[in-house]
Enzyme design. Structure first.
Site, PDB file in Angstrom:
ATOM      1  N   CYS A   2       0.825  -1.183   0.000  1.00  0.00           N
ATOM      2  CA  CYS A   2       0.000   0.000   0.000  1.00  0.00           C
ATOM      3  C   CYS A   2       0.869   1.247   0.000  1.00  0.00           C
ATOM      4  CB  CYS A   2      -0.909   0.002   1.234  1.00  0.00           C
ATOM      5  SG  CYS A   2      -1.808  -1.548   1.464  1.00  0.00           S
ATOM      6  N   LEU A  51      -3.685  -1.712  -1.538  1.00  0.00           N
ATOM      7  CA  LEU A  51      -3.580  -2.841  -2.456  1.00  0.00           C
ATOM      8  C   LEU A  51      -3.816  -4.075  -1.585  1.00  0.00           C
ATOM      9  CD1 LEU A  51      -2.912  -3.611  -5.415  1.00  0.00           C
ATOM     10  CD2 LEU A  51      -0.534  -3.842  -4.716  1.00  0.00           C
ATOM     11  N   ILE A  54      -4.854  -9.687   2.045  1.00  0.00           N
ATOM     12  CA  ILE A  54      -5.310 -10.505   3.164  1.00  0.00           C
ATOM     13  C   ILE A  54      -6.562  -9.866   3.762  1.00  0.00           C
ATOM     14  CG2 ILE A  54      -4.713 -11.334   5.486  1.00  0.00           C
ATOM     15  CD1 ILE A  54      -1.801 -11.432   4.583  1.00  0.00           C
ATOM     16  N   GLY A  76       2.792  -2.905   3.894  1.00  0.00           N
ATOM     17  CA  GLY A  76       3.614  -4.097   4.002  1.00  0.00           C
ATOM     18  C   GLY A  76       2.801  -5.338   4.297  1.00  0.00           C
ATOM     19  N   GLU A  77       3.488  -6.340   4.782  1.00  0.00           N
ATOM     20  CA  GLU A  77       2.868  -7.610   5.170  1.00  0.00           C
ATOM     21  C   GLU A  77       3.559  -8.139   6.417  1.00  0.00           C
ATOM     22  OE1 GLU A  77       0.252  -8.745   3.634  1.00  0.00           O
ATOM     23  OE2 GLU A  77       0.351  -7.474   1.842  1.00  0.00           O
ATOM     24  N   ASP A 101      -3.630  -8.846   9.039  1.00  0.00           N
ATOM     25  CA  ASP A 101      -2.388  -8.584   9.762  1.00  0.00           C
ATOM     26  C   ASP A 101      -2.312  -7.166  10.323  1.00  0.00           C
ATOM     27  OD1 ASP A 101      -2.243  -7.551   7.174  1.00  0.00           O
ATOM     28  OD2 ASP A 101      -0.134  -8.049   6.899  1.00  0.00           O
ATOM     29  N   SER A 372      10.610 -13.244  -4.707  1.00  0.00           N
ATOM     30  CA  SER A 372      11.873 -12.994  -5.389  1.00  0.00           C
ATOM     31  C   SER A 372      13.034 -13.311  -4.453  1.00  0.00           C
ATOM     32  CB  SER A 372      11.927 -11.536  -5.870  1.00  0.00           C
ATOM     33  OG  SER A 372      13.004 -11.324  -6.749  1.00  0.00           O
ATOM     34  N   GLY A 373      14.253 -13.384  -5.007  1.00  0.00           N
ATOM     35  CA  GLY A 373      15.399 -13.898  -4.253  1.00  0.00           C
ATOM     36  C   GLY A 373      16.323 -12.857  -3.669  1.00  0.00           C
TER      37      GLY A 373
END
Length: 641
Positions: A2, A51, A54, A76-77, A101, A372-373
């Site tokens: 967001c 955005l 959850i 965030g998450e 969350d 992603s890594g």
């Protein structure tokens, strides 16, 4: 994912400033086009673009808790939110009105206060207003995955996910109109460091009036007061692994598998970026366990040596996932770059962010979240440069005076001569020679480009404190530590956040997880660099998880053929940018043009320096001159009604 904006007023007039907050959120609509909202009381005005991933139907923001005592805006998450909710319910009898969350953060802060931040496992930047104590509390995640900018003026202090929102807020802060003094007042030290590093290091931005809240930091501020910052997380590397290699490798595999499982938590479809290297392949293989229909995405160029498309496709086939490829051409890059620079807020001259923007746009047509890594190299010792202390070890036995003579002798050798750079770097102490993975202009080069060049400025302004913190560590751990505070949060995570959020796509990075770091931070040097390779322990841990053809392959990433294109397809385009720029008072545009011509003539390669300057000139044309006005597209998918 967001976008947030919070204004704490100095004169208890927040109600009158809600409209400027809402207006300033519009330029950050790409961060959260699902819904927007504002909230205020006498002292605080919050704005939010959501955005949703959850508890889509209920976890609206700004969100209040404890009968309105606390109100939050959160970007965030939190991946351990289910565990936090259970703990808070069982220990304190906490009650929740949603399933998401965001409310878990509020409840944790209610019961644990600032200590709650250290309990969060995720990526975040948030602000909480305590209406009872009349104090604003905020925090940013340990590694700096999510951005948070801050600006202070006579009318108050504002925080935002996008710097451009704070430029819009300048009048409401009493800092003058957007496009006035704030826009033109650049930080000369930040520009110097940008040209050295290809990014602006935290906490600075190129605008003197706007700073960044640093990674791993929380803050408090009261109406009319100063912002007080406190670091709650400092990454520490220690060679304390008591377990044998097999047990250590098993711990790494278990921690990463658990992290990927937590990062898959969402009420929407999750995909993965796949570059062809071990890091992204491991993430995709582990994600496939939780989503059999996983889609992976990669990008490349139609030029030999500048694409991992074939390797990534082979990896996708080996782990059994659907794969999407997006190739990028030179004309597409030239057309898109002004818009990309607008999204960046501050210039970042990493060419890889351009193909990342294109593949993020492609991915958004299929999924709403990608894994992603990023972070694996910094945590597990993956950069080739980490071998340098070993190769330069013989110089450590040479007396200091003699090392100095060797360094001075190197200056008399012709450019490009074999051994010249080895002598130069061997004569330097680690603190002098290493300041992160991107080293664009050396000081002696800057003197001929930067109008206000100050020889007293150096990269040591950025790295000295971090080297002091790691004085007792081995040199490779010290380099990793510096990279966490420079390259990772200044380049890698900025491009990851900005290029995906530009396309309303959330990017999650399972390697940058507290539990994964807890294992990686204790690796001895022998488990980082061994048998001529990097990330030795990680490679051993991933045997049986990633396909054999990837396991010991060196990562290429998203390389961009600008060296060739600036001599051909991009030459006139670059020349036009230099010709039209009004930044000659900052950089010598004639010198930039000579550099471009020398690069075109060859054999010298100035491509990275030229690209760094071109990105800055575009940025200056957009944010200072306001001569370049990219056409901002609608969000990459339909907005929910």
């Amino acid at each position: 994912m967001c976008g947030l904006l919070g204004l704490l007023t100095a004169g208890a007039d927040a109600a009158a400033r809600t409209e400027p907050v809402a207006a300033a959120m519009r330029c950050a609509r790409h961060r959260g086009p699902d819904e927007s909202g504002t909230w205020n009381d006498a002292d605080v005005a919050f704005g939010f673009n959501r955005l949703s991933f959850i508890d889509i139907e209920h976890s609206h923001q700004p969100m209040s808790y404890a009968e309105g005592r606390y109100t939050i805006v959160f970007n965030g998450e939190i991946y351990n939110y289910l565990e936090l909710r259970d703990e808070l319910t069982q220990q304190y009898g906490a009650r929740f009105a949603t399933e998401g969350d965001t409310e878990a953060i509020l409840a944790a802060y209610h019961y644990w206060g600032p200590a709650a931040v250290g309990r969060l496992r995720g990526m975040f930047a948030f602000l909480i207003w305590d209406a009872q104590e009349r104090v604003l509390f905020g925090a940013r995640d340990p590694f700096g995955i999510k951005p948070l900018f801050v600006a202070t003026g006579p009318a108050g202090v504002a925080f935002a996910s996008e710097k451009k929102s704070l430029l819009e807020m300048a009048p409401a802060l009493g800092l003058g109109g957007a496009g006035g003094g704030v826009t033109a007042d650049l930080d000369p030290a930040a520009l110097h460091h940008y040209l050295l590093l290809q990014y602006v290091p935290e906490p600075a931005t190129l605008h003197r009036a706007i700073r960044r809240v640093e990674s791993g930091t929380h803050l408090t501020v009261r109406p009319g007061g100063e912002v007080e910052y406190e670091r709650y997380f400092t990454p520490t590397f220690h060679s304390g692994a008591a377990a044998g290699p097999a047990a250590l490798h098993s711990r790494i595999a278990e921690a990463l598998a658990d992290s990927v499982a937590k990062h898959m938590r969402a009420d929407v479809t999750v995909g993965a970026f796949l570059s062809g290297g071990i890091d992204s392949t491991a993430i995709a293989a582990l994600a496939k366990r939780h989503n059999p229909d996983l889609i992976t995405f990669t990008t490349g160029f139609e030029r030999e040596g500048y694409s991992e498309v074939d390797v990534a496709a082979e990896s996708a086939a080996a782990i059994g996932v659907r794969h999407v490829i997006r190739t990028v051409k030179a004309d597409e890059m030239m057309a898109a770059l002004p818009l990309i620079v607008w999204y960046l807020d501050d210039p970042v001259a990493d060419p890889a962010l351009v193909p990342l923007w294109f593949i993020a746009r492609e991915a958004r047509q299929h999924v709403k979240v990608v894994l992603s890594g990023e972070g694996a190299d910094e945590l597990f010792g993956g950069y080739t440069i980490y071998h340098e202390p070993l190769s330069l070890a013989p110089f450590e036995k040479v007396p200091g005076a003699v090392r100095g003579l060797l360094g001075r002798a190197s200056t008399h050798l012709p450019e490009g001569m074999r051994g010249k750079d080895l002598l130069r770097r061997g004569a330097l102490q680690l603190e002098e020679r290493y300041y992160g993975n991107a080293r664009i202009f050396r000081d002696e080069h800057l003197a001929g480009i930067l109008r206000q060049y100050d020889p007293r400025r150096s990269h040591t302004e950025i790295t000295a404190a971090h080297y002091r913190d790691s004085a007792a560590w081995d040199p490779v751990s010290r380099m990793q530590h510096v990279d966490l505070f420079t390259w990772l949060r200044g380049d890698i995570l900025v491009k990851a956040d900005k290029m995906t959020m530009a396309n309303s796509l959330e990017l999650r990075v399972p390697f940058l997880d507290p539990e994964v770091f807890a294992v990686a931070s204790g690796l001895p040097l022998s488990q980082k660099l061994a048998e001529g390779t990097t990330k030795y322990a990680l490679r051993r841990a991933l045997e049986g998880i990633v396909p054999p053809h990837v396991l010991h392959r060196r990562k290429l990433g998203f390389p961009v053929p600008i060296r060739h294109w600036l001599r051909d397809e991009m030459y006139q385009w670059a020349r036009d940018i230099i010709r039209d720029s009004q930044a000659d008072h900052l950089v010598d545009l004639s010198a930039v043009q000579r550099m471009l011509d020398a690069h075109r003539a060859g054999p010298v390669d100035h491509s990275r320096r030229i690209w760094t300057l071109l990105v800055f000139l575009l940025w200056h044309g957009i944010f200072v001159e306001q001569r370049i006005r990219p056409e901002i597209p609608e969000p990459a998918y339909p907005v929910r009604p």
